[in-house]
Write a protein that holds these residues in place. Structure first.
Motif, mmCIF file in Angstrom:
data_model
loop_
_atom_site.group_PDB
_atom_site.id
_atom_site.type_symbol
_atom_site.label_atom_id
_atom_site.label_comp_id
_atom_site.label_asym_id
_atom_site.label_seq_id
_atom_site.Cartn_x
_atom_site.Cartn_y
_atom_site.Cartn_z
ATOM 1 N N ARG A 123 4.293 11.288 8.707
ATOM 2 C CA ARG A 123 3.147 10.376 8.673
ATOM 3 C C ARG A 123 3.451 9.080 7.934
ATOM 4 N NH1 ARG A 123 -0.907 9.837 4.754
ATOM 5 N NH2 ARG A 123 -2.893 8.975 5.521
ATOM 6 N N THR A 124 3.980 9.183 6.719
ATOM 7 C CA THR A 124 4.241 7.975 5.926
ATOM 8 C C THR A 124 5.281 7.092 6.597
ATOM 9 O OG1 THR A 124 3.668 9.111 3.863
ATOM 10 C CG2 THR A 124 5.002 7.113 3.685
ATOM 11 N N HIS A 125 6.326 7.700 7.127
ATOM 12 C CA HIS A 125 7.367 6.919 7.801
ATOM 13 C C HIS A 125 6.777 6.061 8.913
ATOM 14 C CE1 HIS A 125 11.074 5.871 9.931
ATOM 15 N NE2 HIS A 125 10.508 6.332 11.030
ATOM 16 N N GLN A 147 3.603 5.204 9.456
ATOM 17 C CA GLN A 147 2.654 4.224 8.949
ATOM 18 C C GLN A 147 3.389 2.992 8.422
ATOM 19 O OE1 GLN A 147 0.277 6.367 6.060
ATOM 20 N NE2 GLN A 147 -1.396 6.609 7.519
ATOM 21 N N MET A 148 4.524 3.216 7.756
ATOM 22 C CA MET A 148 5.296 2.094 7.243
ATOM 23 C C MET A 148 5.938 1.294 8.379
ATOM 24 S SD MET A 148 7.057 3.780 3.843
ATOM 25 C CE MET A 148 7.712 2.217 3.212
ATOM 26 N N LEU A 151 11.136 0.779 2.959
ATOM 27 C CA LEU A 151 11.526 1.217 4.295
ATOM 28 C C LEU A 151 12.910 0.620 4.519
ATOM 29 C CD1 LEU A 151 10.494 2.680 6.902
ATOM 30 C CD2 LEU A 151 9.980 0.397 7.789
ATOM 31 N N ALA A 199 3.247 -0.782 9.890
ATOM 32 C CA ALA A 199 2.856 -1.872 8.994
ATOM 33 C C ALA A 199 3.861 -3.020 9.056
ATOM 34 C CB ALA A 199 2.718 -1.357 7.563
ATOM 35 N N LEU A 242 7.329 1.566 -2.302
ATOM 36 C CA LEU A 242 8.151 2.464 -1.496
ATOM 37 C C LEU A 242 8.897 1.646 -0.437
ATOM 38 C CD1 LEU A 242 8.806 5.489 -1.025
ATOM 39 C CD2 LEU A 242 6.963 5.517 0.665
ATOM 40 N N GLY A 249 0.779 -1.234 0.000
ATOM 41 C CA GLY A 249 0.000 0.000 0.000
ATOM 42 C C GLY A 249 0.806 1.276 0.000
ATOM 43 N N PHE A 250 2.128 1.181 -0.043
ATOM 44 C CA PHE A 250 2.957 2.383 -0.027
ATOM 45 C C PHE A 250 3.733 2.464 -1.343
ATOM 46 C CE2 PHE A 250 2.313 1.210 4.381
ATOM 47 C CZ PHE A 250 1.975 2.416 4.961
ATOM 48 N N THR A 251 3.550 3.577 -2.044
ATOM 49 C CA THR A 251 4.211 3.753 -3.331
ATOM 50 C C THR A 251 4.950 5.078 -3.379
ATOM 51 O OG1 THR A 251 2.182 4.725 -4.258
ATOM 52 C CG2 THR A 251 2.517 2.354 -4.579
#
Length: 555
Positions: free
Chosen positions: A336-338, A340-341, A296, A344, A294, A285-287
């Motif tokens: 935020r994205t960092h 969330q990843m 990590l 996950a 994307l 879900g991360f692009t």
């Protein structure tokens, strides 16, 4: 007493009877009555019945006698007016309770609140303000509700920058950072030497190798840097009025011994993929901007570890070793994205099992009056100490007593941060922050001081509430709303809900005080109105304390 919950409990069985199913009563505060329920309207559409007829049937079935009167309004809303006797009785109960009717949770959780997180050998700037103030308000609130709160100050005390800092420390001696105000100058001087001198850069890089290898001489110098910075930080936290202490420092260095096992465990579970020499996780879900997956980056191509590895190690430690079931990360919205990843990947690894949650408590930016990021005239970050100095200086114009000026000035800054939705940016405006009118810290503090003055003049009295004047009733209802508001802050992690409630309470008290004589009222009425004053003062003081705002008895 939670009136909203009480009314919901009385309406729920009646709604269930007519619907033959569970229905949310949807009871809310209303401008048209004390409370309003809109549950009938969607139910009527589902049952294909007249909303007003259905509402009347619900009222007939609901056990509201002695609690409230209900009136069908408009297309089928239920307007609910609570009985004055119930309000007075509930206020008497709250008055007799040291916790103002707010019970401690029956299901306490171990909650880690990760906040402030400055870098060692750097001064706090205004950029650290939001995390520190918001995180502290949440920690205070959750702790008061009975949760086991672990404060985690995830300071940046490890990494390649420490090579140049240690070498510069050797050049200038420990006295070079003996004063808190020297931290920025110390860092800038080390950076300038690193940029200008090839020989210094070589020494700094070799020093990093020795630091990471555990060389005792290098570690001793590193500890000197850390200790000096911690001393400065603790002084700053004490001045700011936050509850972080020495035991709450949880630096990145503490997780270095865990990083290899993080990689090994993720790799064993098939969660890592080699990409350009680095070991990366690719949670679904991360692009990226190119539309591709994307990464990590857990271990870099040179074998070093980045922020992701440290954050994963910290999360695993907090769940496995500390027994935390709720993890809060009070960090700016750009991360935020960092996070969330990280969450996950941690979930995939089994480090966030059922019943354990990790939440990014994001917040917006502080802007100047020009609408841009709040910075000094030279474009540099504004030192937090300079902001606090100016706040106290401005407050001292009105009240020169040092303790009062500090309480008002620093309280104004903190309250301005907490009074708005944390996700929104806000403008750093001195005039608005320090105003005695409107939703400001000084307005709240002066409301409390006024109440203390009234009570000091009143002398002894027997607390007991009776409801007569409409402004008494409005104030009483707001006092009874304190418990659900505090609970909502714990659930939503939105301190502005409490600030808004306290401002509403202070505003209603002002109306009450203007319309209802207190000290000159007749016997009986006087005691009741003094009881309302006392309970309002106690509520303001407790609520502001949960936000980290001081409440001087005199201003």
């Amino acid at each position: 007493m939670n009136l909203e919950a009480l009314l919901s409990a009385r309406l729920a069985p009646a709604l269930a009877e007519v619907a033959q199913a569970t229905v949310d009563p949807a009871v809310r505060r209303s401008q048209h009555a004390d409370f309003q329920s809109g549950a009938v309207l969607p139910l009527a559409r589902r049952l294909d019945r007249s909303p007003r007829d259905l509402a009347a049937e619900v009222v007939a079935r609901a056990g509201l006698a002695g609690i409230a009167t209900a009136e069908v309004s408009g297309p089928g809303f239920l307007n609910l007016t609570v009985a004055d006797e119930l309000i007075a009785s509930a206020l008497d109960d709250v008055s007799a309770d040291a916790r103002l009717g707010v019970a401690q949770t029956k299901q306490p959780r171990t909650v880690v609140v990760d906040y402030s997180a400055p870098n060692i050998a750097k001064e706090l700037t205004v950029g650290h303000l939001r995390s520190t103030v918001i995180g502290d308000a949440l920690a205070r609130t959750l702790e008061w509700l009975g949760h086991d709160v672990v404060r985690a100050n995830h300071v940046g005390d490890w990494g390649t920058a420490f090579g140049m800092l240690i070498e510069h420390l050797l050049d200038v001696g420990a006295t070079g950072i003996s004063q808190a105000g020297d931290l920025t100058a110390f860092y800038q001087a080390a950076r300038a030497e690193f940029d200008d001198s090839k020989e210094f850069r070589t020494r700094a890089r070799l020093r990093v190798v020795r630091l990471q290898a555990g060389d005792e001489e290098t570690l001793a110098l590193w500890r000197t840097l850390v200790a000096e910075s911690q001393r400065y930080l603790l002084e700053a936290y004490e001045r700011l009025g936050v509850t972080l202490t020495a035991v709450d420092f949880a630096g990145e260095s503490g997780y270095q011994g865990m990083l290899a096992s993080v990689v090994d465990e993720l790799d064993a579970k098939g969660l890592l993929v080699e990409s350009d020499g680095a070991l990366c996780a690719f949670p679904a879900g991360f692009t990226g901007r190119d539309g591709g997956p994307l990464p990590l980056i857990v271990r870099k191509s040179d074998g070093g570890f980045g922020y992701a590895a440290t954050d994963l190690a910290a999360l695993r430690h907090r769940v496995r070793d500390l027994g935390a079931t709720r993890l809060l990360y009070v960090v700016g919205a750009p991360q935020r994205t960092h996070f969330q990843m990280v969450y996950a990947v941690a979930a995939q690894a089994g480090w966030l099992p059922e019943g354990v949650t990790a939440e990014h408590v994001a917040f917006g930016s502080i802007l100047g009056t020009d609408g841009k990021m709040f910075r000094s005239r030279s474009g540099d970050s504004v030192k937090l100490s300079a902001v606090l100095d100016e706040a106290v200086a401005r407050a001292s114009v009105r009240n020169p007593r040092p303790a009062i000026a500090a309480a008002v000035g620093i309280g104004a800054i903190k309250y301005a941060d907490l009074a708005g939705d944390r996700m929104s940016d806000y403008v750093f405006d001195w005039d608005r922050m320090l105003a005695l009118t409107g939703n400001t810290g000084p307005y709240m503090q002066y409301a409390y001081a006024r109440i203390r003055s009234i009570l000091d003049r009143a002398g002894q009295f027997h607390p007991s509430v009776r409801i007569g004047h409409p402004s008494e009733r409005a104030l009483a209802l707001e006092l009874l709303a304190f418990e659900p508001v505090v609970e909502s802050v714990a659930a939503t992690l939105e301190p502005h809900r409490l600030a808004a409630h306290l401002y509403g309470l202070a505003s209603l008290f002002s109306v009450f005080y203007e319309q209802c004589p207190v000290l000159k009222a007749a016997d009986g009425v006087r005691e009741s109105r003094l009881s309302l004053c006392l309970l309002t003062g106690r509520t303001l003081r407790r609520g502001l304390d949960l936000l980290g705002i001081a409440t001087p008895a005199q201003l």
